[in-house]
Design an enzyme around this catalytic site. Structure first.
Site, short mmCIF file in Angstrom:
data_model
loop_
_atom_site.label_atom_id
_atom_site.label_comp_id
_atom_site.label_asym_id
_atom_site.label_seq_id
_atom_site.Cartn_x
_atom_site.Cartn_y
_atom_site.Cartn_z
N ASP A 36 0.87 -1.18 0.00
CA ASP A 36 0.00 0.00 0.00
C ASP A 36 0.91 1.23 0.00
O ASP A 36 1.63 1.48 0.98
CB ASP A 36 -0.88 -0.04 1.26
CG ASP A 36 -1.81 1.16 1.36
OD1 ASP A 36 -1.63 2.14 0.60
OD2 ASP A 36 -2.71 1.12 2.21
N TYR A 61 -5.56 6.45 -7.57
CA TYR A 61 -7.00 6.54 -7.31
C TYR A 61 -7.57 7.31 -8.51
O TYR A 61 -7.32 8.50 -8.65
CB TYR A 61 -7.23 7.30 -6.00
CG TYR A 61 -8.67 7.46 -5.60
CD1 TYR A 61 -9.19 6.75 -4.51
CD2 TYR A 61 -9.54 8.31 -6.29
CE1 TYR A 61 -10.52 6.89 -4.11
CE2 TYR A 61 -10.86 8.45 -5.90
CZ TYR A 61 -11.34 7.75 -4.82
OH TYR A 61 -12.66 7.90 -4.44
N TYR A 125 -9.84 15.22 -8.02
CA TYR A 125 -8.92 14.24 -8.61
C TYR A 125 -7.69 14.95 -9.18
O TYR A 125 -6.55 14.59 -8.90
CB TYR A 125 -9.65 13.45 -9.71
CG TYR A 125 -8.74 12.64 -10.61
CD1 TYR A 125 -8.15 11.46 -10.16
CD2 TYR A 125 -8.45 13.07 -11.91
CE1 TYR A 125 -7.31 10.72 -10.98
CE2 TYR A 125 -7.61 12.34 -12.74
CZ TYR A 125 -7.04 11.16 -12.27
OH TYR A 125 -6.20 10.44 -13.08
N TRP A 150 -6.87 9.71 -20.85
CA TRP A 150 -7.80 8.69 -21.37
C TRP A 150 -7.10 7.34 -21.61
O TRP A 150 -7.09 6.82 -22.72
CB TRP A 150 -8.44 9.18 -22.66
CG TRP A 150 -9.29 10.41 -22.52
CD1 TRP A 150 -9.56 11.13 -21.39
CD2 TRP A 150 -10.00 11.09 -23.58
NE1 TRP A 150 -10.38 12.20 -21.68
CE2 TRP A 150 -10.67 12.19 -23.01
CE3 TRP A 150 -10.14 10.87 -24.94
CZ2 TRP A 150 -11.46 13.07 -23.76
CZ3 TRP A 150 -10.91 11.74 -25.70
CH2 TRP A 150 -11.57 12.83 -25.11
N1 LIG Z 1 -7.18 5.70 -16.40
C1 LIG Z 1 -7.09 6.90 -16.99
O1 LIG Z 1 -7.89 7.28 -17.84
C2 LIG Z 1 -5.97 7.83 -16.61
C3 LIG Z 1 -5.99 9.15 -17.09
C4 LIG Z 1 -4.93 10.01 -16.76
C5 LIG Z 1 -3.92 9.55 -15.94
N2 LIG Z 1 -3.93 8.26 -15.49
C6 LIG Z 1 -2.82 7.82 -14.62
O2 LIG Z 1 -2.13 6.75 -15.26
C7 LIG Z 1 -1.57 5.87 -14.24
C8 LIG Z 1 -1.98 4.44 -14.54
O3 LIG Z 1 -3.40 4.36 -14.44
P1 LIG Z 1 -4.26 3.06 -14.78
O4 LIG Z 1 -5.35 3.49 -15.68
O5 LIG Z 1 -3.37 1.94 -15.17
O6 LIG Z 1 -4.88 2.77 -13.33
P2 LIG Z 1 -5.85 1.60 -12.84
O7 LIG Z 1 -6.09 0.61 -13.92
O8 LIG Z 1 -7.00 2.28 -12.18
O9 LIG Z 1 -4.96 0.91 -11.71
C9 LIG Z 1 -4.63 1.54 -10.53
C10 LIG Z 1 -4.13 0.48 -9.56
O10 LIG Z 1 -3.70 1.12 -8.37
C11 LIG Z 1 -4.04 0.28 -7.30
N3 LIG Z 1 -4.06 1.04 -6.04
C12 LIG Z 1 -5.02 1.88 -5.59
N4 LIG Z 1 -4.67 2.38 -4.40
C13 LIG Z 1 -3.47 1.84 -4.08
C14 LIG Z 1 -2.59 1.96 -2.97
N5 LIG Z 1 -2.89 2.75 -1.91
N6 LIG Z 1 -1.43 1.27 -2.98
C15 LIG Z 1 -1.12 0.46 -4.02
N7 LIG Z 1 -1.92 0.27 -5.07
C16 LIG Z 1 -3.09 0.97 -5.11
C17 LIG Z 1 -5.38 -0.30 -7.67
O11 LIG Z 1 -5.62 -1.48 -6.95
P3 LIG Z 1 -7.11 -1.81 -6.39
O12 LIG Z 1 -8.01 -1.76 -7.60
O13 LIG Z 1 -6.93 -3.17 -5.79
O14 LIG Z 1 -7.39 -0.73 -5.40
C18 LIG Z 1 -5.19 -0.55 -9.17
O15 LIG Z 1 -4.71 -1.87 -9.41
C19 LIG Z 1 -2.09 6.43 -12.91
O16 LIG Z 1 -1.14 7.28 -12.34
C20 LIG Z 1 -3.30 7.24 -13.31
O17 LIG Z 1 -3.66 8.24 -12.38
C21 LIG Z 1 -4.92 7.39 -15.80
#
Ligand SMILES: NC(=O)c1ccc[n+]([C@@H]2O[C@H](COP(=O)([O-])OP(=O)(O)OC[C@H]3O[C@@H](n4cnc5c(N)ncnc54)[C@H](OP(=O)(O)O)[C@@H]3O)[C@@H](O)[C@H]2O)c1
Length: 284
Positions: A36, A61, A125, A150
């Site tokens: 975590d 998050y 966010y 996205w």
């Molecule tokens: N998704 C988008 O559209 C988007 C857009 C802009 C930027 N980003 C950024 O791109 C990066 C990758 O995003 P993604 O889309 O691959 O994210 P994702 O699929 O939502 O995965 C995030 C992961 O973080 C884990 N997590 C949450 N809280 C945690 C904690 N306290 N300690 C350790 N793990 C934790 C979650 O596990 P649980 O599910 O088990 O909690 C999940 O497996 C992130 O920095 C995100 O903010 C994403």
């Protein structure tokens, strides 16, 4: 090179793990349960014992609307988590890779946001992600801070592309906003770029996303064409969809200077979307 990855069940993490295996890069992966990132003591212990050369933080998050109320959790994961990682990485002479978002911008510029533009987030966010950016930039000497938008891939059923496909299986009419403009980022492509960027040692801030802007409506239209949906897609304005979090209208980011650093840009979003649809059909 040895990498340690956090948030390893997320959509981007899964692709980085696959790409690292392809390149024979040694990798330790930690999911939410096993590490975590909001717990400084655990973060310190893991990084000290594993001694990675690079930590890639994929934990986040990302529930944009939920973060309006649940802001403390968003701040903890997106703000304090990267701070903990930055502290532990500095103590162990480790490079930190961290991701942020186009939602740090307010959308008022109406032309592509560059790495020289000042953030001004509209929602909790975006504010929590900006806190993470500032922690990494102030505490780390050797970091890659990568803003993306996205993100879509196989490993997350709540991304926009997967949602559009889900809606199409249940509806004859779908409404999608045409006044939110940014660009999709395919997790498969972002994983490759991340590893190539690490190899350069050119630390700093980057914008990495497909190099052409599009609206949510245009992207949905293309996805629905590719899957052969026969329903009616209706463009609407964001005002028609009241959501707890305000989103920037135009948050498309200019990818400068990624082409000057690694020699190429991400493929364009139509190409990435085509490959994603093929991947869903089992063709990758
Ligand atoms: N998704 C988008 O559209 C988007 C857009 C802009 C930027 N980003 C950024 O791109 C990066 C990758 O995003 P993604 O889309 O691959 O994210 P994702 O699929 O939502 O995965 C995030 C992961 O973080 C884990 N997590 C949450 N809280 C945690 C904690 N306290 N300690 C350790 N793990 C934790 C979650 O596990 P649980 O599910 O088990 O909690 C999940 O497996 C992130 O920095 C995100 O903010 C994403």
């Amino acid at each position: 090179m040895k990498i340690l990855i956090t948030g390893s069940n997320g959509q981007l993490a899964r692709e980085i793990i696959k790409e690292s295996e392809r390149r024979n890069i040694a990798l330790d992966s930690f999911d939410h349960k096993s590490l975590d990132i909001t717990n400084l003591k655990s973060v310190r212990e893991v990084i000290k014992s594993k001694r990675p050369d690079v930590v890639i933080n994929c934990a986040a998050y990302n529930a944009v609307d939920k973060a309006e109320e649940d802001w403390q959790m968003a701040y903890l994961v997106n703000g304090i988590g990267p701070k903990n990682l930055a502290i532990a990485c500095e103590e162990n002479d480790t490079v930190l890779v961290h991701y942020s978002t186009d939602y740090v911008f307010d959308g008022q510029k109406h032309s592509p946001y560059t790495i020289a533009d000042d953030p001004n987030p509209l929602n909790m966010y975006g504010k929590s992600k900006l806190l993470g950016e500032r922690s990494v930039q102030s505490l780390s000497k050797r970091y890659f801070l990568i803003r993306v938008s996205w993100v879509f891939g196989m490993g997350n059923d709540t991304n926009f592309a997967k949602k559009v496909i889900e809606w199409s299986s249940k509806n004859d009419v779908i409404k999608v906003v045409d006044d939110q403009i940014s660009s999709p980022t395919y997790a498969v492509d972002l994983a490759k770029v991340t590893l190539d960027l690490i190899d350069t040692g050119a630390y700093g801030l980057y914008h990495i996303t497909s190099p052409q802007p599009c609206s949510r409506y245009e992207w949905a239209k293309y996805i629905l064409e590719l899957i052969g949906w026969k329903g009616r897609l209706v463009p609407v304005k964001s005002d028609e969809f009241k959501t707890p979090a305000i989103r920037p209208g135009y948050s498309f980011m200019d990818s400068f200077p990624i082409i000057h650093t690694i020699g190429y840009n991400l493929p364009e979003w139509k190409d990435a979307t085509k490959r994603f649809i093929k991947e869903i059909a089992g063709g990758r």
